[in-house]
Design a protein around this motif. Structure first.
Motif, PDB file in Angstrom:
ATOM      1  N   SER A 165      -4.689  -1.111 -19.476  1.00 47.36           N
ATOM      2  CA  SER A 165      -5.955  -1.835 -18.791  1.00 47.36           C
ATOM      3  C   SER A 165      -5.547  -1.731 -17.057  1.00 47.36           C
ATOM      4  CB  SER A 165      -6.003  -3.166 -19.269  1.00 47.36           C
ATOM      5  OG  SER A 165      -4.669  -4.040 -19.102  1.00 47.36           O
ATOM      6  N   SER A 166      -4.185  -1.702 -16.779  1.00 48.35           N
ATOM      7  CA  SER A 166      -4.096  -1.231 -15.351  1.00 48.35           C
ATOM      8  C   SER A 166      -3.633   0.069 -15.175  1.00 48.35           C
ATOM      9  CB  SER A 166      -3.025  -2.493 -14.896  1.00 48.35           C
ATOM     10  OG  SER A 166      -1.781  -2.023 -15.243  1.00 48.35           O
ATOM     11  N   GLU A 167      -4.098   0.538 -13.965  1.00 51.79           N
ATOM     12  CA  GLU A 167      -3.815   1.912 -13.740  1.00 51.79           C
ATOM     13  C   GLU A 167      -2.163   2.419 -13.834  1.00 51.79           C
ATOM     14  OE1 GLU A 167      -6.358   4.034 -11.602  1.00 51.79           O
ATOM     15  OE2 GLU A 167      -4.956   5.597 -11.271  1.00 51.79           O
ATOM     16  N   ILE A 168      -1.764   3.583 -14.267  1.00 53.15           N
ATOM     17  CA  ILE A 168      -0.576   4.084 -14.166  1.00 53.15           C
ATOM     18  C   ILE A 168      -0.714   4.859 -13.165  1.00 53.15           C
ATOM     19  CG2 ILE A 168       1.370   5.030 -15.370  1.00 53.15           C
ATOM     20  CD1 ILE A 168       0.083   4.557 -18.090  1.00 53.15           C
ATOM     21  N   PRO A 169       0.468   4.586 -12.114  1.00 54.06           N
ATOM     22  CA  PRO A 169       0.364   5.577 -10.946  1.00 54.06           C
ATOM     23  C   PRO A 169       0.412   7.217 -11.552  1.00 54.06           C
ATOM     24  CG  PRO A 169       1.668   3.780 -10.447  1.00 54.06           C
ATOM     25  CD  PRO A 169       1.210   3.536 -11.983  1.00 54.06           C
ATOM     26  N   LEU A 170      -0.376   8.033 -10.892  1.00 55.68           N
ATOM     27  CA  LEU A 170      -0.402   9.375 -11.260  1.00 55.68           C
ATOM     28  C   LEU A 170       0.976  10.172 -11.231  1.00 55.68           C
ATOM     29  CD1 LEU A 170      -2.177  11.849 -11.927  1.00 55.68           C
ATOM     30  CD2 LEU A 170      -2.597  12.078  -9.717  1.00 55.68           C
ATOM     31  N   GLY A 171       1.767   9.791 -10.155  1.00 57.15           N
ATOM     32  CA  GLY A 171       3.007  10.541  -9.851  1.00 57.15           C
ATOM     33  C   GLY A 171       4.029  10.158 -11.191  1.00 57.15           C
ATOM     34  N   ILE A 172       3.890   9.042 -11.647  1.00 58.15           N
ATOM     35  CA  ILE A 172       4.784   8.814 -12.734  1.00 58.15           C
ATOM     36  C   ILE A 172       4.485   9.500 -14.204  1.00 58.15           C
ATOM     37  CG2 ILE A 172       5.224   6.783 -14.584  1.00 58.15           C
ATOM     38  CD1 ILE A 172       4.832   4.737 -12.090  1.00 58.15           C
ATOM     39  N   ILE A 173       3.192   9.675 -14.325  1.00 55.02           N
ATOM     40  CA  ILE A 173       2.643  10.441 -15.471  1.00 55.02           C
ATOM     41  C   ILE A 173       3.051  11.821 -15.293  1.00 55.02           C
ATOM     42  CG2 ILE A 173       0.824  11.415 -16.755  1.00 55.02           C
ATOM     43  CD1 ILE A 173      -0.438   8.695 -16.518  1.00 55.02           C
ATOM     44  N   THR A 174       2.890  12.602 -14.165  1.00 55.54           N
ATOM     45  CA  THR A 174       3.237  13.969 -13.845  1.00 55.54           C
ATOM     46  C   THR A 174       4.892  14.165 -13.880  1.00 55.54           C
ATOM     47  OG1 THR A 174       3.150  13.617 -11.368  1.00 55.54           O
ATOM     48  CG2 THR A 174       1.122  14.584 -12.343  1.00 55.54           C
TER      49      THR A 174
ATOM     50  N   GLU B  96       0.911  -1.209   0.088  1.00 55.88           N
ATOM     51  CA  GLU B  96       0.033  -0.069  -0.128  1.00 55.88           C
ATOM     52  C   GLU B  96       0.910   1.238   0.050  1.00 55.88           C
ATOM     53  OE1 GLU B  96      -3.855   1.522   2.357  1.00 55.88           O
ATOM     54  OE2 GLU B  96      -3.001  -0.189   2.894  1.00 55.88           O
ATOM     55  N   ILE B  97       1.918   1.143   0.752  1.00 56.87           N
ATOM     56  CA  ILE B  97       2.656   2.155   0.880  1.00 56.87           C
ATOM     57  C   ILE B  97       3.530   2.659  -0.320  1.00 56.87           C
ATOM     58  CG2 ILE B  97       4.832   3.328   2.130  1.00 56.87           C
ATOM     59  CD1 ILE B  97       4.245   2.151   4.447  1.00 56.87           C
ATOM     60  N   THR B  98       3.944   1.592  -0.808  1.00 52.79           N
ATOM     61  CA  THR B  98       4.682   1.609  -2.262  1.00 52.79           C
ATOM     62  C   THR B  98       3.979   2.332  -3.376  1.00 52.79           C
ATOM     63  OG1 THR B  98       5.996  -0.263  -1.631  1.00 52.79           O
ATOM     64  CG2 THR B  98       6.166   0.419  -3.829  1.00 52.79           C
ATOM     65  N   PHE B  99       2.833   1.709  -3.576  1.00 54.22           N
ATOM     66  CA  PHE B  99       1.714   2.401  -4.550  1.00 54.22           C
ATOM     67  C   PHE B  99       1.349   3.653  -4.181  1.00 54.22           C
ATOM     68  CE2 PHE B  99      -1.643   1.962  -7.605  1.00 54.22           C
ATOM     69  CZ  PHE B  99      -0.901   1.470  -8.648  1.00 54.22           C
ATOM     70  N   TRP B 100       1.147   4.092  -3.005  1.00 50.16           N
ATOM     71  CA  TRP B 100       0.954   5.331  -2.392  1.00 50.16           C
ATOM     72  C   TRP B 100       2.105   6.235  -2.903  1.00 50.16           C
ATOM     73  CZ3 TRP B 100       3.065   8.142   1.558  1.00 50.16           C
ATOM     74  CH2 TRP B 100       2.267   9.188   1.881  1.00 50.16           C
ATOM     75  N   MET B 101       3.049   5.981  -2.559  1.00 45.15           N
ATOM     76  CA  MET B 101       4.368   6.745  -2.791  1.00 45.15           C
ATOM     77  C   MET B 101       4.350   7.239  -4.209  1.00 45.15           C
ATOM     78  SD  MET B 101       7.192   6.153  -0.123  1.00 45.15           S
ATOM     79  CE  MET B 101       7.988   7.441  -1.239  1.00 45.15           C
ATOM     80  N   MET B 102       3.958   6.279  -5.300  1.00 44.43           N
ATOM     81  CA  MET B 102       4.211   6.536  -6.500  1.00 44.43           C
ATOM     82  C   MET B 102       3.053   7.751  -7.017  1.00 44.43           C
ATOM     83  SD  MET B 102       4.632   3.165  -8.689  1.00 44.43           S
ATOM     84  CE  MET B 102       4.796   1.758  -7.601  1.00 44.43           C
ATOM     85  N   GLY B 103       2.126   7.849  -6.256  1.00 47.65           N
ATOM     86  CA  GLY B 103       0.959   8.845  -6.209  1.00 47.65           C
ATOM     87  C   GLY B 103      -0.152   8.492  -7.010  1.00 47.65           C
TER      88      GLY B 103
ATOM     89  N   GLY C 126      -0.910  10.430  -2.353  1.00 49.46           N
ATOM     90  CA  GLY C 126       0.465  10.257  -2.261  1.00 49.46           C
ATOM     91  C   GLY C 126       1.325  11.081  -2.971  1.00 49.46           C
ATOM     92  N   LEU C 127       2.508  10.817  -3.124  1.00 46.26           N
ATOM     93  CA  LEU C 127       3.487  12.040  -3.793  1.00 46.26           C
ATOM     94  C   LEU C 127       3.284  12.017  -5.153  1.00 46.26           C
ATOM     95  CD1 LEU C 127       6.879  11.091  -1.646  1.00 46.26           C
ATOM     96  CD2 LEU C 127       5.237  12.764  -1.652  1.00 46.26           C
ATOM     97  N   VAL C 128       2.707  13.043  -5.490  1.00 47.12           N
ATOM     98  CA  VAL C 128       2.568  13.763  -6.973  1.00 47.12           C
ATOM     99  C   VAL C 128       3.638  14.737  -7.330  1.00 47.12           C
ATOM    100  CG1 VAL C 128       0.966  14.661  -8.586  1.00 47.12           C
ATOM    101  CG2 VAL C 128       0.223  13.052  -6.681  1.00 47.12           C
ATOM    102  N   SER C 129       4.708  14.418  -7.898  1.00 46.39           N
ATOM    103  CA  SER C 129       5.776  15.550  -7.970  1.00 46.39           C
ATOM    104  C   SER C 129       5.712  16.343  -9.325  1.00 46.39           C
ATOM    105  CB  SER C 129       7.035  14.763  -7.840  1.00 46.39           C
ATOM    106  OG  SER C 129       7.174  13.355  -8.408  1.00 46.39           O
ATOM    107  N   TRP C 130       6.323  17.244  -9.286  1.00 45.28           N
ATOM    108  CA  TRP C 130       6.805  18.011 -10.514  1.00 45.28           C
ATOM    109  C   TRP C 130       5.554  19.102 -10.696  1.00 45.28           C
ATOM    110  CZ3 TRP C 130      11.269  18.540 -13.258  1.00 45.28           C
ATOM    111  CH2 TRP C 130      12.243  17.721 -12.858  1.00 45.28           C
ATOM    112  N   VAL C 131       4.368  18.985 -10.323  1.00 47.48           N
ATOM    113  CA  VAL C 131       3.256  19.766 -10.534  1.00 47.48           C
ATOM    114  C   VAL C 131       3.719  21.229 -10.046  1.00 47.48           C
ATOM    115  CG1 VAL C 131       1.033  20.147 -10.228  1.00 47.48           C
ATOM    116  CG2 VAL C 131       1.948  17.877 -10.300  1.00 47.48           C
ATOM    117  N   GLY C 132       4.078  21.150  -8.758  1.00 49.25           N
ATOM    118  CA  GLY C 132       4.545  22.589  -7.842  1.00 49.25           C
ATOM    119  C   GLY C 132       5.643  23.038  -8.505  1.00 49.25           C
ATOM    120  N   LEU C 133       6.621  22.493  -9.154  1.00 55.52           N
ATOM    121  CA  LEU C 133       7.616  23.011  -9.882  1.00 55.52           C
ATOM    122  C   LEU C 133       7.351  23.681 -11.161  1.00 55.52           C
ATOM    123  CD1 LEU C 133      10.681  23.482  -9.533  1.00 55.52           C
ATOM    124  CD2 LEU C 133      11.145  21.419 -10.657  1.00 55.52           C
TER     125      LEU C 133
END
Lengths: 345, 257
Positions: free
Chosen positions: A315-324, A189-196, A267-274
Motif C-alpha cells: 500500500s506504500s511505495e517500495i523505492p525503485l532502487g531497492i527492487i532493482t 527528501e534526500i534519503t528517499f531520493w537516494m533510494m531511487g 535518484g540512485l537506481v543501481s544494478w541496472v547498468g551492471l
C-alpha cells in the motif's frame, strides 16, 4: 568450391542476424504490451487492472492514467534504457564487464550534485540535473586524471582504484550535505531520493529530461559498431583508424549525461547498468550492433516492471532502487555462475 | 622512383620517466615490397620503434615518412588503410565471434556512423578462409586456442588490406604446424607486393623469412641491410652478447648456439 563455402557461411551469418532482429522485435513488442498493462495497472480504485467502465466514466481515473502513470512510465522506459546503455558503454570502453557508471565516481558525483541543490536551493528539476551532470563529469574527469598519476598497476586497475577514491570523496561530501540538511524536510527528501524512485514523476519533470535522454540514446545507438572497436586495446584501435582517446571521451560524456538525466529525477537506481548488458550479451552476442539495442530494450523492460511492482505490491511505495538491487543482485549471481556468461573474466 | 615504404631520419625517442634514450638517432629505410625483420634482444627498442612506425608514439626528435609523405600528414583513416598491425597478444574479454572480430579490420573503410556492409562481410569471410579458419567463423573468439587466435589476428589484418603490415613476434606462441602456416601466408602476402615488417628476438625466424634485417641494440642501430650479409657470427654474437653460429644449409641460414 571456395565460393560455395563462403556462400554457405554468408547464409549462416544472415540467418544469425535475422535471429537477432527477431529477438529485438520480440523485446520491442513485449515493451509495448507491458507499457499498456502498466498504464492500466495500479492501486486505484482498488488493486488490479482498470475496468473499461471506470476508464471511460471516472474522470479521476483518466487523470491518474494520463497525468501520473504516463509520465512515470515514460521515465521508467527511457531511464532504464539510459542506465543500461550507459552501463554497456562503460563496460565496453573500459574493456571491463564488471563496471558501470557507479565505478569512476560518476553516480556518487551526481548524487552529491543533486543533494547539494536539494538542500541549499530546493528541488528544481533543471538545477538538479545541471548540478548532477556537472559533478558527475567532474568525478569522471578527476578519476581519469588521478589514474594517470597513479604509479601502481595497469591502466584498468588504476582507473578502478582512482574511481573508488573519487567515489568515496563524493560520498563523504554527500554525508556532509546530509548533516547540514534540515531533518524535517530536505533530509527526508534526500534519503528517499537516494533510494531511487519515480514516485513524484510529473509531465514537467519528464519533459525536462526526455530530450537529453533521447539524444544520448540516439548518439550511442548510431555509433554502436564503433563501440566494439573501442573495447580493443588502444594501440589496436589506433591502427584500425580510430581517434581512440577522443572518441572514448565523447562517448563517456554522452553515457554520463544519460545516467545523470535519470539520476536527477529518479535518484540512485543501481544494478541496472551492471546487470542488463550481461543479459543482453547472452541473448544476442557481444557485438554492440545487437547487444546495445538489446541492452536498451531490456533496461527499459527491467525498470518498467520493477517500477510497476514497486508502486503496486504494497500500500506504500517500495523505492525503485531497492527492487532493482534485489532483482539485479540475484540475476548477477545467476549469470556469473552459469557457464555461458558471454565474457571472460 | 621512391622505393622506400618507411624512411626514418635521425629518429630518437625518450620515455618521460626514463633518462636513457629508448631509440638513439636512428636512420633506417624499410624497402617497399620486401620483408624486413626487426631483430634485437628484449628491451632493444623494437616495440618503441613499432609504435613510432604506427604513429602511435611521436619521436622526440627526427622524422618518419611513409611512401615519401610525412607520417603525421596521414589522417587516422588513411593510416589505417596503409598500415596494419598484428599484435603479439590481444584477447578481448567479450565473446565476439571470429567473423565479428575479423570484421573489425574493415574499420578504416566504414563511415563514422555506419555499420560494415555486405562487401566488408564477404572480405572478412574470405580473410578467415585464407588463414584456414573459415570453419570457426561463428565460434566465440574467447574459446579459440592461442594458435587459432594468432591466425584470427592475421585474418583481421588481411581484411584491413593495408600496403604495409607490421607483425609483433607473430610466431612466438605457435606450435610448428601453425608457425609453418603463418610463414606460408606471409610469403603469399610478399608475392602480392605487401611490405612486411616483423619483429622477432629469434634470429632463425629473421633468417627464414626476412629479405632484409634491421638489428637494434640498446636503442641504437647495429646493422641494416640484407639478411645474408647481415647475419654473420660476429654480428649476432655482438647483438645478443652470447656466442652464436650461422650455418648455410640448402640455401637456408640456420643459427645455432
Amino acid at each position: 568450391m571456395i565460393s560455395k563455402r563462403l556462400d554457405r557461411l554468408n547464409r549462416t551469418y544472415n540467418r544469425q542476424r535475422q535471429g537477432y532482429h527477431k529477438r529485438l522485435a520480440l523485446l520491442a513488442a513485449s515493451l509495448v504490451v507491458f507499457t499498456f498493462l502498466s498504464l492500466l495497472f495500479g492501486r486505484y480504485p482498488s488493486v488490479g487492472f482498470v475496468s473499461l467502465d471506470s476508464l471511460l466514466n471516472d474522470p479521476l481515473m483518466g487523470k491518474i492514467v494520463v497525468n501520473i502513470r504516463m509520465p512515470r512510465i515514460i521515465l521508467a522506459i527511457l531511464g532504464g534504457a539510459s542506465l543500461a546503455a550507459a552501463g554497456f558503454v562503460f563496460q565496453m570502453l573500459f574493456a571491463n564487464p564488471l563496471v558501470e557508471p557507479g565505478f569512476l565516481g560518476v553516480s556518487q558525483g551526481a548524487a552529491f550534485g543533486a543533494a547539494a541543490v536539494i538542500v541549499f536551493y530546493g528541488y528544481s528539476s533543471f538545477y538538479v540535473q545541471l548540478s548532477a551532470t556537472f559533478f558527475a563529469l567532474l568525478a569522471l574527469y578527476l578519476s581519469y586524471r588521478i589514474a594517470h598519476r597513479f604509479r601502481f598497476g595497469g591502466w584498468i586497475l588504476r582507473l578502478v582504484l582512482s574511481g573508488i577514491a573519487v567515489g568515496a570523496i563524493f560520498s563523504s561530501l554527500l554525508s556532509v550535505v546530509k548533516v547540514l540538511a534540515d531533518p524535517t524536510t530536505s533530509l527526508q527528501e534526500i534519503t528517499f531520493w537516494m533510494m531511487g524512485g519515480l514516485y513524484n514523476s510529473t509531465w514537467e519533470r519528464a519533459v525536462s529530461v526526455i530530450p537529453t535522454m533521447m539524444i544520448s540514446l540516439i548518439v550511442l545507438f548510431s555509433v554502436r559498431w564503433r563501440i566494439n572497436l573501442l573495447s580493443l586495446p588502444d594501440r589496436t584501435g589506433h591502427t584500425l583508424g580510430l581517434s581512440v582517446v577522443r572518441e572514448r571521451i565523447i562517448l563517456l560524456i554522452v553515457a554520463t549525461v544519460a545516467t545523470t538525466s535519470i539520476i536527477s529525477v529518479a535518484g540512485l537506481v543501481s544494478w541496472v547498468g551492471l546487470i542488463v548488458p550481461h543479459l543482453a550479451r547472452r541473448l544476442f552476442t557481444s557485438d554492440s550492433r545487437y547487444s546495445l539495442a538489446g541492452s536498451m530494450m531490456l533496461g527499459a523492460l527491467f525498470l518498467l516492471i520493477s517500477d510497476t511492482l514497486g508502486r503496486t505490491l504494497l500500500s506504500s511505495e517500495i523505492p525503485l532502487g531497492i527492487i532493482t538491487s534485489l532483482f539485479g543482485a540475484i540475476l548477477f549471481i545467476f549469470i556469473l555462475s552459469s557457464r555461458q556468461s558471454g565474457v571472460k573474466l | 622512383m621512391n622505393t622506400d615504404a618507411y624512411t626514418l631520419h635521425h629518429v630518437s625517442f625518450r620515455y618521460p620517466t626514463n633518462a636513457l634514450l629508448a631509440l638513439d638517432n636512428l636512420s633506417v629505410r624499410i624497402t617497399k615490397g620486401r620483408t624486413t625483420a626487426l631483430l634485437g634482444p628484449n628491451g632493444a627498442g623494437k616495440s618503441t620503434l613499432m609504435d613510432i612506425l604506427l604513429a602511435y608514439k611521436q619521436p622526440s626528435q627526427g622524422s618518419v615518412t611513409l611512401f615519401g609523405t610525412p607520417l603525421n600528414d596521414f589522417s587516422k583513416k588513411e593510416l589505417g588503410k596503409n598500415v596494419g598491425l598484428v599484435p603479439q597478444d590481444e584477447r578481448s574479454r567479450f565473446s565476439f565471434s571470429s567473423i565479428e572480430y575479423v570484421l573489425f579490420g574493415r574499420s578504416p573503410y566504414v563511415e563514422y556512423m555506419k555499420n560494415p556492409g555486405k562487401e566488408d562481410i564477404e572480405i572478412a569471410y574470405d580473410s578467415l578462409e585464407r588463414v584456414g579458419m573459415a570453419q570457426l567463423a561463428h565460434r566465440p573468439s574467447t574459446t579459440l586456442s592461442g594458435g587459432e587466435h594468432q591466425l584470427l589476428l592475421l585474418a583481421r589484418v588481411l581484411a584491413q588490406q593495408p600496403k604495409v603490415i607490421l607483425l609483433d613476434e607473430p610466431t612466438s606462441s605457435l606450435d610448428p604446424g601453425n608457425t609453418a602456416r603463418v610463414l606460408q601466408i606471409l610469403s603469399s602476402l610478399k608475392k602480392r607486393g605487401i611490405t612486411l615488417l616483423i619483429t622477432t628476438h629469434d634470429p632463425s625466424i629473421a633468417a627464414d623469412i626476412g629479405d632484409e634485417v634491421v638489428m637494434l641494440k640498446e636503442g641504437s642501430l647495429l646493422y641494416s641491410g640484407s639478411v645474408k650479409e647481415g647475419c654473420t657470427d660476429e654480428r649476432l654474437t655482438a647483438l645478443y652478447d652470447t656466442p652464436l653460429q650461422t650455418i648455410q644449409h640448402e640455401g637456408k641460414l640456420i643459427i645455432t648456439r
